[in-house]
Scaffold this active site. Structure first.
Site, PDB file in Angstrom:
ATOM      1  CE1 TYR A   6       4.116   0.877   3.522  1.00  0.00           C
ATOM      2  CE2 TYR A   6       2.307  -0.300   2.277  1.00  0.00           C
ATOM      3  CZ  TYR A   6       3.577   0.238   2.240  1.00  0.00           C
ATOM      4  OH  TYR A   6       4.237   0.469   1.076  1.00  0.00           O
TER       5      TYR A   6
ATOM      6  NE  ARG B 206       7.612  -6.727  -0.182  1.00  0.00           N
ATOM      7  CZ  ARG B 206       7.749  -5.413  -0.542  1.00  0.00           C
ATOM      8  NH1 ARG B 206       6.825  -4.915  -1.036  1.00  0.00           N
ATOM      9  NH2 ARG B 206       8.899  -4.922  -0.465  1.00  0.00           N
TER      10      ARG B 206
ATOM     11  CB  THR C 292      -8.341 -17.643  -5.984  1.00  0.00           C
ATOM     12  OG1 THR C 292      -8.758 -17.295  -4.603  1.00  0.00           O
ATOM     13  CG2 THR C 292      -8.567 -19.245  -6.365  1.00  0.00           C
TER      14      THR C 292
ATOM     15  NE  ARG D 131      -1.042  -8.477  -3.531  1.00  0.00           N
ATOM     16  CZ  ARG D 131      -2.187  -8.860  -2.742  1.00  0.00           C
ATOM     17  NH1 ARG D 131      -3.197  -9.625  -3.626  1.00  0.00           N
ATOM     18  NH2 ARG D 131      -2.334  -9.086  -1.497  1.00  0.00           N
TER      19      ARG D 131
ATOM     20  NE  ARG E 145      -2.418  -4.412  -4.183  1.00  0.00           N
ATOM     21  CZ  ARG E 145      -1.751  -4.567  -3.315  1.00  0.00           C
ATOM     22  NH1 ARG E 145      -0.451  -5.194  -3.203  1.00  0.00           N
ATOM     23  NH2 ARG E 145      -1.867  -4.457  -1.813  1.00  0.00           N
TER      24      ARG E 145
HETATM   25  N1  UDP Z   1       1.852 -15.052  -0.713  1.00  0.00           N
HETATM   26  C1  UDP Z   1       1.729 -16.244  -0.771  1.00  0.00           C
HETATM   27  N2  UDP Z   1       2.896 -17.082  -0.432  1.00  0.00           N
HETATM   28  C2  UDP Z   1       4.099 -16.608   0.177  1.00  0.00           C
HETATM   29  C3  UDP Z   1       4.032 -15.095   0.457  1.00  0.00           C
HETATM   30  C4  UDP Z   1       2.885 -14.263  -0.072  1.00  0.00           C
HETATM   31  O1  UDP Z   1       0.763 -16.958  -1.224  1.00  0.00           O
HETATM   32  O2  UDP Z   1       4.983 -17.106   0.532  1.00  0.00           O
HETATM   33  C5  UDP Z   1       0.683 -14.363  -1.078  1.00  0.00           C
HETATM   34  C6  UDP Z   1      -0.063 -13.019  -0.138  1.00  0.00           C
HETATM   35  O3  UDP Z   1      -0.757 -13.957   0.739  1.00  0.00           O
HETATM   36  C7  UDP Z   1      -0.459 -12.243  -1.259  1.00  0.00           C
HETATM   37  C8  UDP Z   1       0.369 -12.208  -2.352  1.00  0.00           C
HETATM   38  O4  UDP Z   1       1.161 -13.555  -2.337  1.00  0.00           O
HETATM   39  O5  UDP Z   1      -1.783 -12.488  -1.442  1.00  0.00           O
HETATM   40  C9  UDP Z   1       1.389 -11.005  -2.574  1.00  0.00           C
HETATM   41  O6  UDP Z   1       1.975 -10.822  -1.223  1.00  0.00           O
HETATM   42  P1  UDP Z   1       3.187  -9.952  -0.889  1.00  0.00           P
HETATM   43  O7  UDP Z   1       3.481  -9.930   0.516  1.00  0.00           O
HETATM   44  O8  UDP Z   1       4.130 -10.198  -1.929  1.00  0.00           O
HETATM   45  O9  UDP Z   1       2.592  -8.455  -1.156  1.00  0.00           O
HETATM   46  P2  UDP Z   1       1.409  -7.603  -0.953  1.00  0.00           P
HETATM   47  O10 UDP Z   1       0.199  -8.483  -0.076  1.00  0.00           O
HETATM   48  O11 UDP Z   1       1.612  -6.515  -0.296  1.00  0.00           O
HETATM   49  O12 UDP Z   1       0.720  -7.215  -2.323  1.00  0.00           O
END
Ligand code: UDP
Length: 314
Positions: free
Chosen positions: A145, A186, A208, A211, A279
């Site tokens: 990606y 997500r 920890t 986002r 992030r």
């Molecule tokens: N995440 C989590 N539990 C879930 C789904 C995702 O803790 O059930 C975490 C994931 O490991 C990441 C953050 O949430 O650190 C955001 O993940 P997402 O897939 O939403 O988006 P991206 O990683 O693309 O920012």
């Protein structure tokens, strides 16, 4: 304007369609419905100025009639999707961007690429500003990606420089709201679904990681303003309101009134490999150039998102 929105049946794409129609533009959606959902744009069929074309943009693209702007959103941005469909992800980012840029040249249309904060990878600079070049593992599971979007940015700038095409690059940070897929994988759909069903809320690893979440109505306003601006270099679009996944889990419990327990889990597949530790967008550039700042607080955004999911979770 008559605008072509690739991926227009997706979550962000469908909100963009509405915004453009509301502002009296004509909208052509091109979507192969691999991850897009026709229900997202159901209400638009029959509206004057709306057309839908079911098509895969990695093939040669043709659209009859004038096109003044192209917004290229077709993509597989969810980790569960790009882990499942890695080659499709690379193809839509690379070939799909090439074909839609070619169409933009043919139509003399303005082109906006929906890029991503993933171009920064697991960032060593915090918050992320547009002049940071990123820290991406090209051969990791997220590489399909991240690298396809980095390639897409390079291709977009090349068309700008070589063909004088008017191009825009939106680096979109985590966005949420109604029409996210329940099985998108997500974090917000997962947490909200779990909270509504009274199931444990699965926070990955130690919880920890951070986002920063932007509500979709704010995001599409930023994209609209970027398209109308004259900035060819990338612009971050996101909400700087940063939180850990544990904090997010608490907010979702509050927004749903759920008694679900919050559990730390270790996913068995590769989805947390190279998962960015933190992030947060630096949106100074968007504020300066576009006069844009996100307006919707997380409480309100979650309220609307929960309402959408409540009607769909059984
Ligand atoms: N995440 C989590 N539990 C879930 C789904 C995702 O803790 O059930 C975490 C994931 O490991 C990441 C953050 O949430 O650190 C955001 O993940 P997402 O897939 O939403 O988006 P991206 O990683 O693309 O920012």
């Amino acid at each position: 304007m008559r605008v072509l929105i690739t991926g227009g049946a997706g979550f962000i794409g469908s909100h963009l369609c509405e915004l453009f129609l509301e502002r009296d533009h004509e909208v052509v959606v091109m979507d192969n419905l691999v991850t897009g959902n026709i229900e997202n744009i159901e209400g638009l069929f029959g509206r004057p100025g709306f057309t839908f074309i079911k098509y895969d943009v990695t093939n040669y693209v043709h659209v009859a009639g004038p096109v003044e702007a192209i917004l290229h959103l077709a993509s597989l941005p969810s980790p569960v999707d790009y882990l499942r469909l890695p080659i499709k992800t690379l193809k839509v980012g690379a070939l799909g961007t090439h074909t839609t840029l070619g169409l933009a040249v043919a139509k003399q249309a303005r082109f906006l690429l929906a890029s991503t904060s993933e171009v920064y990878g697991d960032p060593k600079v915090h918050p992320q500003r547009e002049d940071y070049w990123g820290n991406v593992n090209p051969v990791g599971p997220r590489g399909v990606y991240d690298e396809s979007k980095r390639f897409a940015e390079a291709m977009t700038m090349a068309y700008h420089r070589a063909h004088g095409l008017e191009t825009r690059i939106a680096r979109i940070f985590n966005t949420y709201g109604p029409r996210m897929r329940l099985d998108d994988g997500r974090v917000i759909p997962n947490f909200v679904k779990q909270a509504l069903l009274g199931e444990p809320i699965t926070v990955y690893d130690d919880g920890t990681r951070t986002r920063s979440f932007c509500f979709v109505s704010d995001l599409v306003e930023g994209m609209y303003r970027l398209l109308m601006s004259d900035e060819a270099e990338p612009v971050n679009l996101g909400n700087p309101n940063e939180m850990t996944m544990l904090q997010l889990a608490e907010r979702v419990r509050e927004a749903t009134g759920s008694r679900s327990e919050v559990v730390l889990v270790q996913p068995r597949d590769e989805r947390t490999k190279d998962d960015p530790q933190m992030r947060q967008p630096d949106i100074g550039k968007a504020q300066r150039l576009l006069g844009w700042t996100p307006q919707v607080p997380i409480e309100e955004g979650l309220r609307q998102t929960v309402e959408y999911f409540r009607a769909r979770v059984h």
